[in-house]
Design a protein around this motif. Structure first.
Motif, PDB file in Angstrom:
ATOM      1  N   GLN A 305       0.816  -1.219   0.000  1.00  0.00           N
ATOM      2  CA  GLN A 305       0.000   0.000   0.000  1.00  0.00           C
ATOM      3  C   GLN A 305       0.846   1.264   0.000  1.00  0.00           C
ATOM      4  O   GLN A 305       1.915   1.304   0.602  1.00  0.00           O
ATOM      5  N   ILE A 306       0.330   2.285  -0.658  1.00  0.00           N
ATOM      6  CA  ILE A 306       0.756   3.667  -0.444  1.00  0.00           C
ATOM      7  C   ILE A 306      -0.466   4.317   0.191  1.00  0.00           C
ATOM      8  O   ILE A 306      -1.449   4.617  -0.496  1.00  0.00           O
ATOM      9  N   THR A 307      -0.437   4.498   1.521  1.00  0.00           N
ATOM     10  CA  THR A 307      -1.687   4.772   2.243  1.00  0.00           C
ATOM     11  C   THR A 307      -2.345   6.093   1.856  1.00  0.00           C
ATOM     12  O   THR A 307      -3.545   6.240   1.979  1.00  0.00           O
ATOM     13  N   ARG A 308      -1.565   7.073   1.419  1.00  0.00           N
ATOM     14  CA  ARG A 308      -2.177   8.321   0.948  1.00  0.00           C
ATOM     15  C   ARG A 308      -2.030   8.414  -0.567  1.00  0.00           C
ATOM     16  O   ARG A 308      -1.498   9.372  -1.097  1.00  0.00           O
ATOM     17  N   GLY A 309      -2.547   7.400  -1.273  1.00  0.00           N
ATOM     18  CA  GLY A 309      -2.403   7.303  -2.718  1.00  0.00           C
ATOM     19  C   GLY A 309      -3.062   8.449  -3.457  1.00  0.00           C
ATOM     20  O   GLY A 309      -2.577   9.577  -3.464  1.00  0.00           O
ATOM     21  N   PHE A 310      -4.214   8.181  -4.071  1.00  0.00           N
ATOM     22  CA  PHE A 310      -4.870   9.232  -4.838  1.00  0.00           C
ATOM     23  C   PHE A 310      -5.597  10.237  -3.944  1.00  0.00           C
ATOM     24  O   PHE A 310      -6.176  11.201  -4.432  1.00  0.00           O
ATOM     25  N   TRP A 311      -5.498  10.048  -2.633  1.00  0.00           N
ATOM     26  CA  TRP A 311      -5.848  11.127  -1.702  1.00  0.00           C
ATOM     27  C   TRP A 311      -4.986  12.345  -2.021  1.00  0.00           C
ATOM     28  O   TRP A 311      -5.418  13.484  -1.844  1.00  0.00           O
ATOM     29  N   MET A 312      -3.758  12.109  -2.497  1.00  0.00           N
ATOM     30  CA  MET A 312      -2.851  13.219  -2.797  1.00  0.00           C
ATOM     31  C   MET A 312      -3.381  14.094  -3.922  1.00  0.00           C
ATOM     32  O   MET A 312      -3.096  15.289  -3.977  1.00  0.00           O
ATOM     33  N   VAL A 313      -4.157  13.520  -4.817  1.00  0.00           N
ATOM     34  CA  VAL A 313      -4.791  14.306  -5.874  1.00  0.00           C
ATOM     35  C   VAL A 313      -5.832  15.246  -5.247  1.00  0.00           C
ATOM     36  O   VAL A 313      -5.911  16.427  -5.589  1.00  0.00           O
ATOM     37  N   SER A 314      -6.606  14.697  -4.286  1.00  0.00           N
ATOM     38  CA  SER A 314      -7.580  15.537  -3.573  1.00  0.00           C
ATOM     39  C   SER A 314      -6.857  16.629  -2.787  1.00  0.00           C
ATOM     40  O   SER A 314      -7.323  17.775  -2.729  1.00  0.00           O
ATOM     41  N   TRP A 315      -5.736  16.253  -2.181  1.00  0.00           N
ATOM     42  CA  TRP A 315      -4.917  17.215  -1.418  1.00  0.00           C
ATOM     43  C   TRP A 315      -4.435  18.339  -2.340  1.00  0.00           C
ATOM     44  O   TRP A 315      -4.543  19.524  -1.999  1.00  0.00           O
ATOM     45  N   PHE A 316      -3.938  17.972  -3.517  1.00  0.00           N
ATOM     46  CA  PHE A 316      -3.467  18.982  -4.470  1.00  0.00           C
ATOM     47  C   PHE A 316      -4.620  19.895  -4.887  1.00  0.00           C
ATOM     48  O   PHE A 316      -4.476  21.122  -4.947  1.00  0.00           O
ATOM     49  N   LYS A 317      -5.766  19.278  -5.182  1.00  0.00           N
ATOM     50  CA  LYS A 317      -6.939  20.034  -5.634  1.00  0.00           C
ATOM     51  C   LYS A 317      -7.353  21.057  -4.564  1.00  0.00           C
ATOM     52  O   LYS A 317      -7.665  22.209  -4.875  1.00  0.00           O
ATOM     53  N   GLU A 318      -7.325  20.604  -3.308  1.00  0.00           N
ATOM     54  CA  GLU A 318      -7.750  21.456  -2.190  1.00  0.00           C
ATOM     55  C   GLU A 318      -6.743  22.583  -1.941  1.00  0.00           C
ATOM     56  O   GLU A 318      -7.121  23.727  -1.683  1.00  0.00           O
ATOM     57  N   GLN A 319      -5.447  22.254  -2.009  1.00  0.00           N
ATOM     58  CA  GLN A 319      -4.420  23.225  -1.647  1.00  0.00           C
ATOM     59  C   GLN A 319      -4.000  24.136  -2.814  1.00  0.00           C
ATOM     60  O   GLN A 319      -3.630  25.287  -2.606  1.00  0.00           O
ATOM     61  N   PHE A 320      -4.013  23.584  -4.043  1.00  0.00           N
ATOM     62  CA  PHE A 320      -3.434  24.325  -5.167  1.00  0.00           C
ATOM     63  C   PHE A 320      -4.340  24.390  -6.401  1.00  0.00           C
ATOM     64  O   PHE A 320      -3.950  24.991  -7.404  1.00  0.00           O
ATOM     65  N   GLY A 321      -5.517  23.760  -6.337  1.00  0.00           N
ATOM     66  CA  GLY A 321      -6.329  23.614  -7.549  1.00  0.00           C
ATOM     67  C   GLY A 321      -7.584  24.451  -7.599  1.00  0.00           C
ATOM     68  O   GLY A 321      -8.521  24.106  -8.323  1.00  0.00           O
ATOM     69  N   LEU A 322      -7.622  25.583  -6.875  1.00  0.00           N
ATOM     70  CA  LEU A 322      -8.831  26.412  -6.859  1.00  0.00           C
ATOM     71  C   LEU A 322      -9.173  26.911  -8.262  1.00  0.00           C
ATOM     72  O   LEU A 322     -10.341  26.920  -8.664  1.00  0.00           O
ATOM     73  N   HIS A 323      -8.161  27.282  -9.030  1.00  0.00           N
ATOM     74  CA  HIS A 323      -8.388  27.806 -10.386  1.00  0.00           C
ATOM     75  C   HIS A 323      -9.110  26.765 -11.249  1.00  0.00           C
ATOM     76  O   HIS A 323     -10.104  27.071 -11.917  1.00  0.00           O
ATOM     77  N   GLU A 324      -8.608  25.502 -11.202  1.00  0.00           N
ATOM     78  CA  GLU A 324      -9.221  24.430 -12.004  1.00  0.00           C
ATOM     79  C   GLU A 324     -10.641  24.146 -11.523  1.00  0.00           C
ATOM     80  O   GLU A 324     -11.529  23.875 -12.332  1.00  0.00           O
ATOM     81  N   GLN A 325     -10.851  24.193 -10.209  1.00  0.00           N
ATOM     82  CA  GLN A 325     -12.191  23.925  -9.677  1.00  0.00           C
ATOM     83  C   GLN A 325     -13.182  24.987 -10.145  1.00  0.00           C
ATOM     84  O   GLN A 325     -14.303  24.675 -10.542  1.00  0.00           O
ATOM     85  N   GLN A 326     -12.759  26.249 -10.113  1.00  0.00           N
ATOM     86  CA  GLN A 326     -13.652  27.331 -10.549  1.00  0.00           C
ATOM     87  C   GLN A 326     -13.905  27.266 -12.052  1.00  0.00           C
ATOM     88  O   GLN A 326     -15.038  27.430 -12.515  1.00  0.00           O
ATOM     89  N   LEU A 327     -12.843  26.996 -12.814  1.00  0.00           N
ATOM     90  CA  LEU A 327     -12.971  26.904 -14.267  1.00  0.00           C
ATOM     91  C   LEU A 327     -13.849  25.715 -14.665  1.00  0.00           C
ATOM     92  O   LEU A 327     -14.683  25.823 -15.575  1.00  0.00           O
TER      93      LEU A 327
END
Length: 523
Positions: A305-327
């Motif tokens: 296991q990589i315990t924080r696998g694709f959670w890291m994508v959610s982490w990126f989205k939350e911390q750095f992906g506001l522009h993509e979320q709004q767009l």
């Protein structure tokens, strides 16, 4: 069941984010689906994750009722119901079968301060083989130890201690019974023999669980009862329908992706990223860390296991992906679509940015001191580089795990199938193909856990004669991503000369960070 219509299987998948009621035919087609999101998790203290067990049951009932409201499949055509669930979620019940406290969810990070003492000979043996820290980790993580230490009055009333799978089986059948292939958690289970640990085993000393608190264990695919009148009323499932013991969601995902033999690896790009193979041989891919029981009886899953696998994508989205979320909201598309565009704007190798995805510490490899790391920053790097480095770092870590499985098992992995939410990203699939330098196959449908559970039920009910036939008939390959030689070569160099050296070089620094800051807490 009405013999004039073709049979269907009802698979219920109680994941972390939602409960899905899924109708499959015997060719593996997802005929109809209903989904109810789970938004009721509570965090009374930082790092805690709990939920009222009743909300899982109510979400299950709601999903089933929604399914019947929208499907044209007659209930008389349903041959059986099977349940697969998230792993490691624990529920304490009183002598009347009522929950005594909220369920502790697998994501929960609480730990006990004091651990039960083992007999001196166990202590000596574990020190001798270098296992004492691993056993201490097991004891500190065990939810039963936390309840006994912090809520002794509740533990004193605990008559049954179940995983979520066992609890839902109880709600369906009135029996305390669970599948051996669902036993993933801090319970006294013998992973090699597929039964509760023998009386002399150290696990009974490591936590306060008594044998009488645990459910009866049966092989995956066992018919454990029939749907009663009360359950039929709550769920709309036909009364008298056979209830089949399923397997944990990852175990079902492996067979749902068609991975029945050791040369095919199943990557799961979910909240936790994993690599699994199915083998008839007991094989510890990491020494002293047991494989899990597979959905196929008398087989094992060599999971890493990589315990924080694709959670890291959610982490990126939350911390750095506001522009993509709004767009994405403005364009009416999923944010992941725009994140794939971000990835493709950056060359393979992220212009030297390398990420080690240990956002959660491990037990053995990586060790409990592990932390995440990003190296190679320069003035060319932007958010897109970081996002690509996350996807590449996860693939590097899973490739290292693949090589560990191959080395320990002696069988070369020649095919890779990818399931889970992350498999829907074409960019992630292409990166994986290039880093593994192998064709990466996407299964024909996304709901591989539910499909794996349906395969179990089809074999159990003799609708298919065996697993090989069921998997052949019910699983197919969708899109295949071929490695691109020029990029595969770049990744090979980065993997061998940089990634494979990162943990060893950084480990002493992680230990110093742990000593100075106290985080992550020592085992």
């Amino acid at each position: 069941m009405n013999t004039t219509t073709k049979p269907y299987i009802l698979a219920i998948d109680n994941g972390t984010q939602s409960v899905r009621a899924l109708l499959f035919d015997l060719q593996g087609h997802l005929v109809d689906k209903a989904q109810v999101m789970i938004n009721s998790y509570q965090s009374p203290q930082p790092g805690w994750v709990e939920n009222d067990p009743e909300t899982f049951w109510q979400a299950l009932c709601q999903a089933c009722q929604q399914l019947w409201a929208n499907t044209s499949v007659p209930k008389s055509a349903i041959a059986g119901v099977v349940i697969t669930t998230q792993r490691g979620t624990t529920i304490a019940l009183d002598k009347h079968g009522q929950p005594l406290r909220p369920a502790i969810i697998w994501l929960d990070q609480r730990r006990v301060e004091q651990i039960p003492k083992l007999k001196w000979w166990w202590e000596a043996a574990f020190r001798l083989i270098g296992m004492r820290d691993t056993v201490k980790h097991f004891q500190k993580e065990a939810e039963a130890n936390w309840i006994a230490q912090h809520q002794p009055q509740i533990w004193a009333k605990t008559d049954k201690y179940l995983l979520l799978s066992g609890y839902l089986n109880y709600r369906f059948t009135g029996r305390f019974v669970d599948s051996v292939a669902s036993q993933v958690g801090y319970v006294p289970f013998d992973y090699k023999k597929g039964c509760w640990a023998p009386a002399h085993d150290w696990k009974w000393q490591a936590m306060p669980i008594k044998p009488s608190m645990l459910p009866e264990l049966v092989p995956a695919g066992t018919i454990i009862g029939k749907v009663g009148a009360k359950v039929a009323l709550a769920t709309g499932i036909p009364e008298g329908l056979p209830v089949i013991a399923g397997a944990a969601d990852k175990a079902c995902e492996v067979i749902g992706a068609g991975c029945l033999t050791p040369e095919i690896a199943c990557l799961s790009y979910g909240t936790t990223a994993t690599i699994n193979t199915t083998t008839p041989r007991y094989l510890e891919a990491t020494p002293f860390i047991p494989p899990y029981q597979a959905a196929v009886p008398h087989h094992y899953n060599t999971e890493i296991q990589i315990t924080r696998g694709f959670w890291m994508v959610s982490w990126f989205k939350e911390q750095f992906g506001l522009h993509e979320q709004q767009l994405a909201k403005a364009r009416g598309v999923a944010p992941e679509t725009l994140l794939d565009e971000l990835v493709n704007a950056v060359p393979p190798g992220a212009q030297g940015l390398m990420l080690q995805p240990f956002w959660n510490p491990g037990i053995k490899v990586p060790g409990p001191e592990a932390k995440g790391a990003i190296i190679g920053f320069g003035d060319v790097h932007q958010r897109a580089h970081l996002y690509r480095a996350i996807l590449e770092g996860l693939a590097y870590a899973l490739r290292e795990a693949k090589e560990r499985i191959e080395k320990r098992g002696g069988t070369r992995i020649t095919k890779v199938r990818v399931s889970g939410g992350g498999s829907q990203s074409d960019a992630a699939m292409q990166i994986t193909a290039n880093i593994f330098n192998l064709p990466c196959e996407r299964p024909h449908l996304y709901e591989t856990s539910g499909l794996g559970a349906a395969i179990l039920a089809a074999v159990s009910l003799k609708l298919h004669p065996d697993f090989a036939t069921a998997i052949c008939q019910m699983t197919r390959i969708g899109r295949v991503f071929q490695p691109q030689p020029e990029h595969a070569n770049t990744y090979e160099q980065l993997y061998r000369r940089v990634y494979c050296r990162m943990y060893q070089r950084l480990q002493p620094l992680y230990r110093d960070i742990q000593d100075i800051t106290g985080y992550p807490a020592k085992v």
